[in-house]
Write a protein that holds these residues in place. Structure first.
Motif, PDB file in Angstrom:
ATOM      1  N   LYS A  86       0.852  -1.204   0.000  1.00 35.49           N
ATOM      2  CA  LYS A  86       0.000   0.000   0.000  1.00 35.49           C
ATOM      3  C   LYS A  86       0.887   1.253   0.000  1.00 35.49           C
ATOM      4  CE  LYS A  86      -3.661   2.257   2.556  1.00 35.49           C
ATOM      5  NZ  LYS A  86      -4.390   2.321   3.801  1.00 35.49           N
ATOM      6  N   ARG A  87       1.887   1.241   0.888  1.00 35.51           N
ATOM      7  CA  ARG A  87       2.785   2.394   0.978  1.00 35.51           C
ATOM      8  C   ARG A  87       3.509   2.648  -0.355  1.00 35.51           C
ATOM      9  NH1 ARG A  87       7.963   1.955   2.471  1.00 35.51           N
ATOM     10  NH2 ARG A  87       7.755   0.204   3.905  1.00 35.51           N
TER      11      ARG A  87
ATOM     12  N   GLY B  48       2.343   1.916  -3.228  1.00 37.41           N
ATOM     13  CA  GLY B  48       1.374   2.118  -4.321  1.00 37.41           C
ATOM     14  C   GLY B  48       1.388   0.975  -5.321  1.00 37.41           C
ATOM     15  N   LYS B  49       1.709  -0.252  -4.840  1.00 35.70           N
ATOM     16  CA  LYS B  49       1.778  -1.427  -5.734  1.00 35.70           C
ATOM     17  C   LYS B  49       0.852  -2.513  -5.206  1.00 35.70           C
ATOM     18  CE  LYS B  49       5.545  -0.224  -8.170  1.00 35.70           C
ATOM     19  NZ  LYS B  49       6.952  -0.225  -8.183  1.00 35.70           N
TER      20      LYS B  49
ATOM     21  N   HIS C  98      -4.308  -4.835  -1.447  1.00 32.95           N
ATOM     22  CA  HIS C  98      -2.889  -4.549  -1.685  1.00 32.95           C
ATOM     23  C   HIS C  98      -2.052  -5.808  -1.847  1.00 32.95           C
ATOM     24  CE1 HIS C  98      -4.090  -0.542  -0.809  1.00 32.95           C
ATOM     25  NE2 HIS C  98      -4.607  -0.944   0.340  1.00 32.95           N
TER      26      HIS C  98
END
Ligand code: LLP
Length: 431
Positions: free
Chosen positions: A138-139, A141-142, A191
């Protein structure tokens, strides 16, 4: 089996005499046969071809860059268990979409590296690890992809306790009931896509039957999960297929496949297999030299210039490695590799190393052709869990590694030097 064979009493790796390699690069030395790697990979892939599996070679079994490269070139994926192994796979140009990443203790930087590299699947061992992978994805963005490692409470009594992993009381994976709850909690995570099941029941597994039991349990789990609305599109059945430590004692690939393929046929599942030693084991030997012959009580010791620091399997797992001189008289050319050799004129030796530990024994009470100082001995089926588990204990440099391709041989890892031993200790940095 492999391309280490005697010609006129002289041991050859493919078309190169082992003694010629030792004359050039010294002793001890790990020697690998490219044709054996390729033959084993091809034979395994073709035995399971009907399932069109992704074959992920277990880098932990034998991880020299040049070996990863040759398998990657053939289309092989990789099974990694650390950031270091992932780095090796990247350096060798392996296809990241065919990487599975296992291991109970993946660190945040390792997970980040895996996500950034776009690996195929994380084989996830616990709820806490899943939550961490999801949060890191998540951090970044994948989206990551994951398989839950399930331990189906199956084991093979012939597998050494230290390498058996499929039982309930193991640090690996989660049991079947917990796997269901795993999907209830995370089966719709955005995620980290949880769409796969991973099994690895131990190694080596000397018959197809434990796989059948484990896969049957996994398929019941998958049917139940699908019925509950979860997507499960992939089953990784793990590694553990045996190597030929002794002639004729391990199942052929076709025997594993004949038992496993019918279970998975028509199941609408992508299948992954994670072979390590069955590809690398017979592809490598450790060649060494007899330093001294010594008697002690009723025993005769052949003391060699390698030992548990270079090949830990005999000391650690009571592993049997066929051991035989590189040059023998006609009557001592082995027609099969066995624990008990029945030939005239053999003598009984304990083959031991130079390390200051009683457990530094490579072969106990072994009947061998008569040995003398300076003779070369070959320790067979040492390609898997050999060099990768070697250490510098007693400040012994690690051996060179040589790869043979037909009539050509090349050093693929130079012998360590005394300078290598102290290199990291030369600069003292205040912190
Ligand atoms: N997949 C997973 C998740 C594993 O943990 C292993 C090995 C493999 C695949 C490959 O297993 P293989 O096909 O090579 O049997 N050092 C021990 C073996 C340790 C095995 C660790 N895991 C030995 O020398 O026997």
């Amino acid at each position: 089996m492999d391309f280490f064979q005697y010609r006129d009493g002289q041991l050859f790796c493919e078309d190169v005499a082992v003694d010629d390699i030792m004359a050039k690069v010294g002793s001890p030395v790990y020697i690998y046969s490219k044709a054996t790697f390729e033959r084993h990979y091809d034979a395994l892939a073709s035995a399971f071809a009907e399932l069109d599996p992704i074959v992920c070679y277990s880098i932990k079994s034998c991880g020299n860059l040049n070996i990863i490269k040759l398998l990657a070139k053939r289309g092989c994926g990789m099974d990694v268990v650390s950031g270091g192994e992932l780095f090796r796979a990247q350096q060798a140009g392996a296809d990241m979409s065919k990487i599975v990443y296992a291991g109970v203790g993946k660190t945040d930087p390792e997970i980040e590296a895996g996500i950034e590299a776009g690996i195929g699947w994380f084989n996830i061992e616990s709820e806490a690890e899943f939550e961490n992978i999801s949060a890191i994805a998540k951090r970044l963005g994948k989206t990551a992809s994951g398989a839950v490692r399930v331990n189906p409470d199956v084991y093979d009594p012939k597998t050494h306790a230290k390498t058996s992993t499929g039982r309930k009381e193991t640090k690996f994976g989660v049991d079947i009931e917990r796997a269901k709850r795993f999907f209830e909690s995370y089966g719709h995570d955005e995620h980290c896509r949880l769409t796969a099941i991973h099994l690895h029941i131990g190694s080596p597994i000397y018959s197809p039957e434990p796989y059948v039991r484990a896969i049957t349990k996994a398929l019941e789990l998958i049917d139940g999960l699908r019925a509950s609305g979860y997507t499960v599109d992939t089953l990784d059945i793990g590694g553990g297929y045996a190597a030929d430590y002794e002639t004729g004692k391990s199942p052929a690939y076709t025997a594993y496949a004949e038992a496993i393929v019918p279970l998975l046929r028509g199941r609408d599942l992508r299948v992954i297999i994670e072979p390590g030693r069955t590809i690398s084991g017979n592809a490598g030997v450790l060649a060494c030299k007899v330093s001294y012959i010594k008697t002690g009580g009723s025993k005769t010791f052949a003391i060699v210039d390698t030992g548990m620091h270079h090949l830990i399997r005999p000391s650690f797992y009571e592993g049997f490695h066929f051991t035989w001189p590189t040059k023998v008289a006609d009557e001592h050319v082995p027609t099969a590799r066995a624990q008990e050799m029945d030939m005239p004129g053999l003598q009984t030796y304990d083959v031991v190393g130079p390390i200051c530990e009683t457990s530094d024994t490579l072969a106990k009470g072994r009947k061998l052709p008569p040995l003398k100082r300076g003779d070369h001995l070959c320790i067979f089926t040492a390609g898997a869990y050999g060099m990768v588990m070697a250490s510098n204990y007693n400040a012994m440099p690690r051996p060179a590694e040589v790869l043979v391709d037909g009539g050509e041989a090349a050093v693929i890892r130079r012998r360590e030097t005394y300078d290598d031993l102290v290199e990291q200790e030369r600069r003292v940095t205040a912190i």
